[in-house]
Structure formats: C-alpha cells, structure tokens
Design a protein around this motif. Structure first.
Motif, PDB file in Angstrom:
ATOM      1  N   MET A   1       0.851  -1.190   0.000  1.00 56.12           N
ATOM      2  CA  MET A   1       0.000   0.000   0.000  1.00 56.12           C
ATOM      3  C   MET A   1       0.887   1.240   0.000  1.00 56.12           C
ATOM      4  N   PRO A   2       0.653   2.193  -0.905  1.00 59.31           N
ATOM      5  CA  PRO A   2       1.479   3.404  -0.908  1.00 59.31           C
ATOM      6  C   PRO A   2       1.252   4.216   0.364  1.00 59.31           C
ATOM      7  N   ASP A   3       2.265   5.025   0.713  1.00 59.60           N
ATOM      8  CA  ASP A   3       2.181   5.861   1.914  1.00 59.60           C
ATOM      9  C   ASP A   3       1.134   6.953   1.770  1.00 59.60           C
ATOM     10  N   SER A   4       0.893   7.378   0.531  1.00 57.16           N
ATOM     11  CA  SER A   4      -0.067   8.449   0.315  1.00 57.16           C
ATOM     12  C   SER A   4      -0.534   8.483  -1.127  1.00 57.16           C
ATOM     13  N   TYR A   5      -1.637   9.178  -1.320  1.00 55.53           N
ATOM     14  CA  TYR A   5      -2.178   9.423  -2.654  1.00 55.53           C
ATOM     15  C   TYR A   5      -2.279  10.927  -2.839  1.00 55.53           C
ATOM     16  N   VAL A   6      -2.010  11.392  -4.043  1.00 57.91           N
ATOM     17  CA  VAL A   6      -2.123  12.815  -4.352  1.00 57.91           C
ATOM     18  C   VAL A   6      -3.134  12.980  -5.469  1.00 57.91           C
ATOM     19  N   TYR A   7      -4.064  13.912  -5.262  1.00 56.99           N
ATOM     20  CA  TYR A   7      -5.075  14.224  -6.269  1.00 56.99           C
ATOM     21  C   TYR A   7      -4.909  15.681  -6.685  1.00 56.99           C
TER      22      TYR A   7
ATOM     23  N   ASP B   1      13.082  10.997  -2.080  1.00 58.49           N
ATOM     24  CA  ASP B   1      12.235  11.560  -3.123  1.00 58.49           C
ATOM     25  C   ASP B   1      12.258  13.085  -3.024  1.00 58.49           C
ATOM     26  N   VAL B   2      12.228  13.758  -4.144  1.00 57.11           N
ATOM     27  CA  VAL B   2      12.120  15.210  -4.173  1.00 57.11           C
ATOM     28  C   VAL B   2      10.698  15.575  -3.748  1.00 57.11           C
ATOM     29  N   LEU B   3      10.585  16.617  -2.932  1.00 52.16           N
ATOM     30  CA  LEU B   3       9.274  17.062  -2.459  1.00 52.16           C
ATOM     31  C   LEU B   3       8.974  18.451  -2.993  1.00 52.16           C
ATOM     32  N   TYR B   4       7.746  18.637  -3.456  1.00 49.92           N
ATOM     33  CA  TYR B   4       7.241  19.954  -3.825  1.00 49.92           C
ATOM     34  C   TYR B   4       6.320  20.381  -2.684  1.00 49.92           C
ATOM     35  N   ILE B   5       6.560  21.554  -2.148  1.00 43.32           N
ATOM     36  CA  ILE B   5       5.752  22.046  -1.037  1.00 43.32           C
ATOM     37  C   ILE B   5       4.999  23.287  -1.500  1.00 43.32           C
ATOM     38  N   LEU B   6       3.686  23.225  -1.426  1.00 44.25           N
ATOM     39  CA  LEU B   6       2.824  24.348  -1.782  1.00 44.25           C
ATOM     40  C   LEU B   6       2.334  24.957  -0.475  1.00 44.25           C
ATOM     41  N   LEU B   7       2.484  26.280  -0.336  1.00 49.55           N
ATOM     42  CA  LEU B   7       2.111  26.940   0.913  1.00 49.55           C
ATOM     43  C   LEU B   7       1.102  28.049   0.680  1.00 49.55           C
ATOM     44  N   ASP B   8       0.263  28.289   1.706  1.00 54.37           N
ATOM     45  CA  ASP B   8      -0.662  29.420   1.669  1.00 54.37           C
ATOM     46  C   ASP B   8      -0.090  30.549   2.532  1.00 54.37           C
ATOM     47  N   ARG B   9      -0.821  31.631   2.682  1.00 58.61           N
ATOM     48  CA  ARG B   9      -0.340  32.805   3.413  1.00 58.61           C
ATOM     49  C   ARG B   9      -0.065  32.529   4.886  1.00 58.61           C
TER      50      ARG B   9
ATOM     51  N   PRO C   1       5.166  14.580  -3.120  1.00 61.75           N
ATOM     52  CA  PRO C   1       6.385  13.921  -3.582  1.00 61.75           C
ATOM     53  C   PRO C   1       6.444  13.910  -5.111  1.00 61.75           C
ATOM     54  N   ARG C   2       7.645  14.097  -5.668  1.00 69.46           N
ATOM     55  CA  ARG C   2       7.777  14.080  -7.122  1.00 69.46           C
ATOM     56  C   ARG C   2       7.289  12.756  -7.693  1.00 69.46           C
ATOM     57  N   SER C   3       7.481  11.679  -6.955  1.00 69.01           N
ATOM     58  CA  SER C   3       7.045  10.363  -7.434  1.00 69.01           C
ATOM     59  C   SER C   3       5.530  10.282  -7.588  1.00 69.01           C
ATOM     60  N   ALA C   4       4.802  11.207  -6.964  1.00 72.08           N
ATOM     61  CA  ALA C   4       3.338  11.199  -7.036  1.00 72.08           C
ATOM     62  C   ALA C   4       2.808  12.222  -8.035  1.00 72.08           C
ATOM     63  N   THR C   5       3.711  12.921  -8.725  1.00 68.47           N
ATOM     64  CA  THR C   5       3.262  13.936  -9.673  1.00 68.47           C
ATOM     65  C   THR C   5       3.111  13.353 -11.069  1.00 68.47           C
ATOM     66  N   ASP C   6       2.352  14.056 -11.860  1.00 69.27           N
ATOM     67  CA  ASP C   6       2.196  13.678 -13.261  1.00 69.27           C
ATOM     68  C   ASP C   6       2.111  14.957 -14.083  1.00 69.27           C
ATOM     69  N   ALA C   7       1.832  14.826 -15.339  1.00 71.13           N
ATOM     70  CA  ALA C   7       1.759  15.983 -16.229  1.00 71.13           C
ATOM     71  C   ALA C   7       0.679  16.969 -15.789  1.00 71.13           C
TER      72      ALA C   7
ATOM     73  N   ALA D   1      15.786  22.990  -9.859  1.00 66.87           N
ATOM     74  CA  ALA D   1      15.832  22.787  -8.404  1.00 66.87           C
ATOM     75  C   ALA D   1      15.612  21.323  -8.049  1.00 66.87           C
ATOM     76  N   ALA D   2      14.674  20.673  -8.726  1.00 70.12           N
ATOM     77  CA  ALA D   2      14.365  19.267  -8.434  1.00 70.12           C
ATOM     78  C   ALA D   2      15.502  18.339  -8.842  1.00 70.12           C
ATOM     79  N   ASP D   3      16.228  18.711  -9.897  1.00 67.53           N
ATOM     80  CA  ASP D   3      17.318  17.862 -10.382  1.00 67.53           C
ATOM     81  C   ASP D   3      18.665  18.217  -9.762  1.00 67.53           C
ATOM     82  N   SER D   4      18.670  19.159  -8.842  1.00 63.73           N
ATOM     83  CA  SER D   4      19.905  19.603  -8.202  1.00 63.73           C
ATOM     84  C   SER D   4      20.532  18.477  -7.385  1.00 63.73           C
ATOM     85  N   ALA D   5      21.850  18.441  -7.403  1.00 59.90           N
ATOM     86  CA  ALA D   5      22.579  17.434  -6.616  1.00 59.90           C
ATOM     87  C   ALA D   5      22.777  17.899  -5.173  1.00 59.90           C
ATOM     88  N   HIS D   6      22.383  19.131  -4.883  1.00 60.27           N
ATOM     89  CA  HIS D   6      22.567  19.678  -3.541  1.00 60.27           C
ATOM     90  C   HIS D   6      21.344  19.405  -2.673  1.00 60.27           C
TER      91      HIS D   6
END
Length: 116
Positions: A6-12, A47-55, A63-69, A89-94
C-alpha cells in the motif's frame, strides 16, 4: 497472497487544488487560489518534495514520485511560474530547500475593524 504494498499516500490534482491523503487517514489540501509559495526540497537518496504553501504557512507536500503531467501543467497557471526553475531545483545534486515561486501579489491588508 502477495501484492503490491500500500502506498504511503495518494495525491489528487484538480482544477480547484491539490489534496494528499496519507495512509494514517490524515489529509493535506490546498486550493490553487490560496497558493502563495512553491518550494522544492531535495535530499540525497530521498524523493524530491514539492511544497505548496498558503499565506498562513499551511500547505500540501507533494512527492515528485506522485506527480504527473497534470500537476506540472497546473503549476504553469500560477502567475509568472517558471517550470525550468522548478526542474533545475528538483534535479539539483545539492541537499536543501529552494523557493522556486512566490506570488507576485502582496497579501491583502486586513481591514481596520471597529468594535462597539
């Protein structure tokens, strides 16, 4: 019986926003209209993470692994969003956190309210 774990999470991703459902039942959700910042978190071996924030600093971790087009296409609707900057930024080695987008609109001021 052997099956896929079972995956750890689902993204919609919808036109309205992004929602992440965790295996423990918790949920993170953010409407696109409330997104004021997008960050990319990279960590060697993770995994690379994208974080979306509000005010208020609340948001949704994707997680990038959960993203699609669809996710990437929707990010492009954010004003002046630079998909190339996100990719770099996502492909950065740092290891680290990079802010790849901030809303060009300053937060609206709270009205002065008078109480009796």
């Amino acid at each position: 019986m052997h099956g896929n774990p079972m995956p750890d999470s689902y993204v919609y991703v919808t036109e309205e926003g992004v929602t992440r459902h965790y295996a423990d039942g918790s949920v993170e959700a953010l409407a696109w209209e409330d997104v004021v910042e997008v960050r990319v978190v990279t960590e060697t071996g993770e995994d690379v993470l994208y974080i979306l924030l509000d005010r208020d600093g609340e948001g949704c971790v994707v997680p990038r692994s959960a993203t699609d087009a669809t996710f990437l296409a929707r990010l492009r609707y954010l004003p002046d969003f630079d998909l190339d900057r996100l990719t770099l930024a996502a492909d950065s080695a740092h290891d680290g956190v990079v802010v790849v987008w901030r809303s060009p609109d300053p937060p609206s001021a709270l009205p002065d309210l008078e109480y009796d």
